[in-house]
Design a protein around this motif. Sequence first.
Motif, mmCIF file in Angstrom:
data_model
loop_
_atom_site.group_PDB
_atom_site.id
_atom_site.type_symbol
_atom_site.label_atom_id
_atom_site.label_comp_id
_atom_site.label_asym_id
_atom_site.label_seq_id
_atom_site.Cartn_x
_atom_site.Cartn_y
_atom_site.Cartn_z
ATOM 1 N N ASP A 234 -12.251 -1.546 -0.760
ATOM 2 C CA ASP A 234 -11.546 -2.787 -0.450
ATOM 3 C C ASP A 234 -10.107 -2.750 -0.967
ATOM 4 O O ASP A 234 -9.183 -3.169 -0.264
ATOM 5 C CB ASP A 234 -12.295 -3.984 -1.042
ATOM 6 N N SER A 235 -9.937 -2.232 -2.179
ATOM 7 C CA SER A 235 -8.587 -2.123 -2.744
ATOM 8 C C SER A 235 -7.725 -1.181 -1.916
ATOM 9 O O SER A 235 -6.552 -1.467 -1.643
ATOM 10 C CB SER A 235 -8.651 -1.610 -4.187
ATOM 11 N N LEU A 236 -8.302 -0.057 -1.525
ATOM 12 C CA LEU A 236 -7.552 0.903 -0.713
ATOM 13 C C LEU A 236 -7.239 0.331 0.675
ATOM 14 O O LEU A 236 -6.168 0.612 1.233
ATOM 15 C CB LEU A 236 -8.342 2.207 -0.580
ATOM 16 N N ASP A 237 -8.148 -0.476 1.202
ATOM 17 C CA ASP A 237 -7.917 -1.106 2.511
ATOM 18 C C ASP A 237 -6.735 -2.071 2.423
ATOM 19 O O ASP A 237 -5.878 -2.093 3.324
ATOM 20 C CB ASP A 237 -9.177 -1.835 2.973
ATOM 21 N N VAL A 238 -6.665 -2.848 1.347
ATOM 22 C CA VAL A 238 -5.537 -3.767 1.148
ATOM 23 C C VAL A 238 -4.235 -2.974 1.019
ATOM 24 O O VAL A 238 -3.215 -3.317 1.631
ATOM 25 C CB VAL A 238 -5.774 -4.649 -0.104
ATOM 26 N N GLU A 239 -4.283 -1.888 0.247
ATOM 27 C CA GLU A 239 -3.089 -1.052 0.075
ATOM 28 C C GLU A 239 -2.662 -0.419 1.397
ATOM 29 O O GLU A 239 -1.472 -0.361 1.723
ATOM 30 C CB GLU A 239 -3.358 0.032 -0.969
ATOM 31 N N LEU A 240 -3.631 0.036 2.170
ATOM 32 C CA LEU A 240 -3.322 0.633 3.476
ATOM 33 C C LEU A 240 -2.646 -0.381 4.394
ATOM 34 O O LEU A 240 -1.643 -0.073 5.050
ATOM 35 C CB LEU A 240 -4.603 1.169 4.122
ATOM 36 N N LYS A 241 -3.169 -1.592 4.441
ATOM 37 C CA LYS A 241 -2.570 -2.633 5.296
ATOM 38 C C LYS A 241 -1.156 -2.967 4.843
ATOM 39 O O LYS A 241 -0.259 -3.159 5.666
ATOM 40 C CB LYS A 241 -3.448 -3.882 5.303
ATOM 41 N N ARG A 242 -0.962 -3.011 3.517
ATOM 42 C CA ARG A 242 0.381 -3.273 2.987
ATOM 43 C C ARG A 242 1.332 -2.132 3.374
ATOM 44 O O ARG A 242 2.459 -2.367 3.821
ATOM 45 C CB ARG A 242 0.308 -3.449 1.473
ATOM 46 N N GLU B 112 1.011 -0.041 5.924
ATOM 47 C CA GLU B 112 1.235 -0.073 7.376
ATOM 48 C C GLU B 112 2.261 -1.145 7.745
ATOM 49 O O GLU B 112 3.119 -0.932 8.613
ATOM 50 C CB GLU B 112 -0.078 -0.330 8.111
ATOM 51 N N SER B 113 2.188 -2.290 7.069
ATOM 52 C CA SER B 113 3.153 -3.361 7.319
ATOM 53 C C SER B 113 4.560 -2.927 6.908
ATOM 54 O O SER B 113 5.538 -3.168 7.632
ATOM 55 C CB SER B 113 2.731 -4.615 6.539
ATOM 56 N N GLU B 114 4.653 -2.265 5.763
ATOM 57 C CA GLU B 114 5.942 -1.771 5.295
ATOM 58 C C GLU B 114 6.508 -0.710 6.249
ATOM 59 O O GLU B 114 7.707 -0.715 6.562
ATOM 60 C CB GLU B 114 5.795 -1.191 3.879
ATOM 61 N N LEU C 52 9.993 -0.822 8.315
ATOM 62 C CA LEU C 52 10.969 0.270 8.238
ATOM 63 C C LEU C 52 11.285 0.828 9.627
ATOM 64 O O LEU C 52 12.446 1.155 9.918
ATOM 65 C CB LEU C 52 10.463 1.366 7.308
ATOM 66 N N MET C 53 10.271 0.943 10.465
ATOM 67 C CA MET C 53 10.503 1.425 11.835
ATOM 68 C C MET C 53 11.409 0.464 12.605
ATOM 69 O O MET C 53 12.299 0.891 13.355
ATOM 70 C CB MET C 53 9.174 1.603 12.569
ATOM 71 N N GLN C 54 11.201 -0.819 12.399
ATOM 72 C CA GLN C 54 12.069 -1.809 13.052
ATOM 73 C C GLN C 54 13.500 -1.708 12.529
ATOM 74 O O GLN C 54 14.468 -1.812 13.308
ATOM 75 C CB GLN C 54 11.528 -3.230 12.830
ATOM 76 N N ASP C 55 13.631 -1.496 11.219
ATOM 77 C CA ASP C 55 14.975 -1.326 10.638
ATOM 78 C C ASP C 55 15.650 -0.080 11.209
ATOM 79 O O ASP C 55 16.847 -0.102 11.532
ATOM 80 C CB ASP C 55 14.898 -1.209 9.107
ATOM 81 N N ILE C 56 14.912 1.017 11.327
ATOM 82 C CA ILE C 56 15.462 2.255 11.899
ATOM 83 C C ILE C 56 15.917 2.006 13.335
ATOM 84 O O ILE C 56 17.020 2.434 13.733
ATOM 85 C CB ILE C 56 14.435 3.401 11.826
#
Length: 91
Positions: free
Chosen positions: A58-66, A68-70, A74-78
């Motif tokens: 569950d902790s890793l899933d939260v980190e993964l979603k965070r 992916e959002s980041e 970043l892709m939008q900024d690029i």
Amino acid sequence: MTTRLISMKAISLAALLTLFALPTLAQDQTEYQAKLEALQATIQKLQNELNDAKSQRDSLDVELKRNESEISKLMQDIERINKQLAAEKKS
């Protein structure tokens, strides 16, 4: 021998067999109880490990979603920066 004497001997024999069987039954019960307790301890240990693994997942899933959002931001900024650069080259 009379029927009564045969019957008494049969009862005595049954009583003796029962007395000899009792320690074995008690020992079997004790061994069974020990094995059952060991199995219960193993099950509890595995259940704890499973709960820990689920919590970690569950902790890793939260980190993964965070992450992916980041990455998405970043892709939008690029993309925005590339468009700005392209517009500056044209001017």
